[in-house]
Design an enzyme around this catalytic site. Structure first.
Site, short mmCIF file in Angstrom:
data_model
loop_
_atom_site.label_atom_id
_atom_site.label_comp_id
_atom_site.label_asym_id
_atom_site.label_seq_id
_atom_site.Cartn_x
_atom_site.Cartn_y
_atom_site.Cartn_z
N CYS A 2 0.88 -1.17 0.00
CA CYS A 2 0.00 0.00 0.00
C CYS A 2 0.92 1.22 0.00
CB CYS A 2 -0.86 0.01 1.26
SG CYS A 2 -1.87 -1.44 1.43
N ARG A 27 1.65 1.60 -5.81
CA ARG A 27 1.82 0.59 -4.76
C ARG A 27 0.50 -0.11 -4.41
NH1 ARG A 27 6.45 1.04 -1.86
NH2 ARG A 27 5.43 0.13 -0.06
N TRP A 73 -3.78 -1.77 -1.43
CA TRP A 73 -3.81 -3.03 -2.16
C TRP A 73 -4.33 -4.05 -1.17
CZ3 TRP A 73 -1.68 -7.97 -1.91
CH2 TRP A 73 -1.79 -8.73 -3.07
N ASN A 97 0.73 -0.01 6.18
CA ASN A 97 1.22 -0.80 5.04
C ASN A 97 1.90 -2.02 5.63
OD1 ASN A 97 2.25 -1.82 2.67
ND2 ASN A 97 4.07 -0.51 2.71
N GLY A 98 1.39 -3.22 5.28
CA GLY A 98 1.99 -4.45 5.79
C GLY A 98 0.90 -5.43 6.17
N GLU A 481 10.65 -13.65 -19.19
CA GLU A 481 10.36 -12.23 -18.93
C GLU A 481 9.30 -11.74 -19.91
OE1 GLU A 481 10.57 -10.26 -16.73
OE2 GLU A 481 10.17 -8.35 -17.68
N LYS A 485 5.61 -10.09 -18.72
CA LYS A 485 5.31 -8.73 -19.17
C LYS A 485 3.97 -8.71 -19.89
CE LYS A 485 7.16 -6.78 -17.62
NZ LYS A 485 8.11 -6.93 -16.61
N GLU A 488 0.84 -9.76 -17.43
CA GLU A 488 0.47 -8.88 -16.30
C GLU A 488 -0.22 -7.61 -16.76
OE1 GLU A 488 3.58 -7.23 -13.84
OE2 GLU A 488 4.98 -7.17 -15.47
N HIS A 504 6.73 -32.27 -25.25
CA HIS A 504 6.43 -33.13 -24.09
C HIS A 504 5.15 -32.70 -23.39
CE1 HIS A 504 10.33 -34.92 -24.78
NE2 HIS A 504 10.80 -33.69 -24.91
N LYS A 605 3.07 -2.38 -7.40
CA LYS A 605 4.45 -2.28 -7.86
C LYS A 605 5.43 -2.97 -6.91
CE LYS A 605 7.89 -0.83 -10.32
NZ LYS A 605 8.13 -1.45 -11.64
C1 AGP Z 1 7.44 -7.07 -12.92
O1 AGP Z 1 6.90 -6.55 -14.12
C2 AGP Z 1 6.40 -7.30 -11.88
N1 AGP Z 1 5.69 -6.13 -11.59
C3 AGP Z 1 6.91 -8.04 -10.67
O2 AGP Z 1 7.19 -9.35 -11.09
C4 AGP Z 1 8.19 -7.51 -9.97
O3 AGP Z 1 9.31 -7.70 -10.80
C5 AGP Z 1 8.41 -8.32 -8.68
O4 AGP Z 1 7.31 -8.06 -7.83
C6 AGP Z 1 9.71 -8.01 -7.96
O5 AGP Z 1 9.71 -6.67 -7.53
P1 AGP Z 1 11.12 -6.04 -7.03
O6 AGP Z 1 12.03 -6.06 -8.20
O7 AGP Z 1 10.76 -4.66 -6.57
O8 AGP Z 1 11.61 -6.92 -5.92
#
Ligand code: AGP
Length: 610
Positions: A2, A27, A73, A97-98, A481, A485, A488, A504, A605
């Site tokens: 958050c 966040r 969040w 936050n937490g 990757e 991308k 998400e 397989h 994020k």
């Molecule tokens: C990446 O596009 C994602 N948003 C997510 O996988 C991110 O890379 C992951 O949460 C790790 O975050 P960080 O690099 O801040 O640790």
């Protein structure tokens, strides 16, 4: 996950809070709320939806110079107005936050004392606990409360009978603060402070910050004054704005030539014509790599995918085994690491709960730890034995792009430094490698100039329900990757597959028109990859083939439906360039699908809870 902010000072608190929350919205953006001191006491305004909608919740004429704000969040309790922060109980109003892990037991105890929560959140239970302990001394109540809490938290707390004062404490979740002309500001992330100051400090864990209009006092739980270390950023507000781009993600994709350059440049030493990697500014000794009996890379999501590329590269160049572990698995796997191990943790935010826990576990087991982090002064950066910062600047879009290629740059620097130190490279070979690395930004620029091709191609993917990425070696690491991308931000189901593994099982999923993005940048396995392309095309797949300009002279015509060629480079540098294509494909496909590219559903994020 958050965003929280607190302010007390000489200007309109509502504007400080709402603008700060807008910067922190990456966040979490399920709901938002503020609580402000007014002449009526503490007034709270909150609702589901984004910060922009919150503005309409606050009646005109609400005047205040002190308050707290939260963008959520959801972790405990659904996305409802009741569950939105801030939460009030008696004299206490707070934001959090937490995750409070023992909130059920606490709620039961408090219920016996007649305190019944209105929401489903752990946060409200924390407010109830604090209120049950508060007899006028905030320090006493907070110190006692944190003894009772287990889990991670960053709190901003207002007590009704202490007007225009905010108390804060944290454990695990981030809080940074600054004293500016306008007043005292505290927030989850520096981007919310940038407007007021570039000098800030990280609130040390288990320390209490008391914010008044003219001061921030920090004390430990025994009342001893603490002077936190001051930090500064060289970002300016524009770095955290869109600067004319439609989305942060597109802006950050375009910042990659610069972010790779800024990450590499301070780590280059030129001597007698040689161009060598130099970690003296990072204070990372060669012995860290030379003495490593075992190397483990651990991270989450995109950061972990950067580690997959790092592993292939280091194993190929140095011939030492490297493993890549998902941090949320590593932390509970009783991993086989000890004082002879080097554990490299990768994190853009430096606050990801699982990665932070993995780092702490590695240290407990005696391993040497090296962090690759973007946010300066973040928990992972501070707690690792060594830290190499990526200089990508603030990354706001939830989908990580420039942080990823900057993380790659650090792994390439490590591989070259390691190769020199072990004698695998002489200075000439190191110079050749570093020249290739220095040429990457210009080649990324070339791809960005052709983004129109990708924009057009992405139209073909817009209606897709399933999509597969395939590759071998470095291309397989990169396809992981590309897949995250895409999924998400477009919500298209996507999987990355080692191309040789398709037969397989997964091949059964390939039907007429299924899009397959085949990464074929590695010459050594190119013919094998082409065989896999033929296998999927024979079953009706629509194939987008990404190749290296240096490898496709003898490629037969009509082998694929779309063909993207990265600027010619040595194969091992292809991930930097192919990644740009995959980022742009995801971006434009999401845009065509009319989705919120920067703030995709269900995500945030920085995942600061486990
Ligand atoms: C990446 O596009 C994602 N948003 C997510 O996988 C991110 O890379 C992951 O949460 C790790 O975050 P960080 O690099 O801040 O640790």
């Amino acid at each position: 996950m958050c965003g929280i902010i607190g302010f007390t000072g000489y200007i309109d608190a509502k504007e400080v809070l709402l603008n700060g929350l807008a910067e922190l919205e990456y966040r979490g953006y399920d709901s938002a709320g503020v609580a402000v001191f007014t002449d009526k006491g503490v007034e709270t305004f909150k609702n589901v939806g984004k910060v922009a909608a919150l503005r309409n919740e606050i009646p005109a004429g609400v005047e205040s110079s002190c308050g707290i704000g939260h963008t959520r969040w959801a972790t405990h309790g659904g996305v409802t107005k009741t569950n939105a922060h801030p939460h009030t109980c008696g004299k206490v109003t707070l934001i959090h936050n937490g995750i409070i892990e023992n909130y059920h037991e606490l709620a039961a105890e408090l219920k016996n004392g007649g305190r019944i929560p209105q929401s489903q959140t752990d946060t409200e239970v924390a407010a109830m606990l604090l209120d049950s302990l508060y007899t006028g001394d905030a320090y006493e109540a907070i110190s006692e409360a944190v003894k009772r809490l287990t889990g991670a938290y960053a709190f901003c707390i207002m007590f009704e009978d202490q007007k225009d004062v905010i108390y804060c404490i944290r454990k695990g979740s981030p809080l940074v603060a600054c004293m500016a002309e306008e007043g005292a500001v505290i927030a989850s992330d520096m981007v919310a402070l940038l407007k007021y100051s570039k000098e800030y400090f990280v609130l040390p864990e288990f320390n209490i910050a008391k914010l008044t209009k003219n001061s921030i006092m920090v004390t430990d739980l025994y009342g001893n004054t603490v002077t936190p270390t001051m930090l500064s950023v060289n970002w300016d507000m524009s770095a955290a704005q869109k600067n004319g781009f439609k989305h942060y993600m597109l802006k950050e994709i375009h910042e990659q030539p610069e972010s790779v350059k800024l990450t590499v440049r301070p780590r280059i030493k030129r001597e007698n014509g040689a161009v060598l990697p130099d970690f003296s500014e990072d204070k990372v000794p060669d012995e860290l790599f030379l003495n490593a009996g075992k190397i483990v890379i651990t991270a989450c999501g995109t950061a972990m995918h950067a580690g997959l590329v790092g592993r292939v590269l280091i194993e190929k160049m140095i011939r030492v085994p490297v493993s890549v572990e998902i941090a949320s698995e590593f932390r509970y796997a009783d991993p086989i690491v000890d004082e002879k191990s080097l554990v490299i943790v990768v994190s853009q935010s430096g606050e990801t709960a699982d990665t932070l826990a993995a780092l702490r576990l590695a240290k407990e087991k005696g391993a040497k730890t090296l962090a690759i982090v973007n946010v300066k002064g973040s928990s992972i950066a501070r707690e690792a034995d060594y830290c190499m910062y990526t200089h990508a600047g603030p990354e706001i879009a939830v989908a990580s792009t420039k942080a990823y290629t900057a993380q790659l740059a650090v792994f390439y620097l490590i591989a070259c430094r390691f190769a020199l130190a072990t004698g695998k490279f002489d200075k000439e070979q190191a110079t050749e490698f570093m020249n290739e690395l220095e040429a990457v930004p210009e080649k990324i620029e070339k791809i960005l100039e052709e983004r129109g091709v990708i924009k057009e191609l992405s139209k073909r993917l817009t209606p897709a329900r399933d999509l597969f990425f395939i590759g071998r070696g470095l291309d397989y690491a990169l396809s992981c990757e590309g897949s995250i991308k895409l999924k998400e931000i477009t919500y298209i189901h996507s999987e990355a597959y080692a191309a040789g593994e398709l037969k397989h099982g997964t091949l059964s999923l390939i039907t007429g028109g299924t899009p397959v993005i085949a990464l074929g940048t590695q010459k050594a396995v190119f013919p094998k990859l082409i065989s896999n392309v033929k296998e999927v095309r024979a079953r009706g797949a629509m194939v987008i083939l990404v190749t290296n300009g240096a490898n496709t002279d003898d490629m037969e015509k009509g082998i694929c439906d779309e063909h993207l060629v990265i600027p010619a480079c040595k194969d091992e540098f292809a991930p930097f360039l192919a990644a740009i294509y995959l980022q742009l494909i995801a971006y434009y496909t999401s845009s065509y699908r009319g989705l919120d590219v920067d703030q995709p559903r269900n995500l945030a994020k920085s995942v600061t809870v486990e």
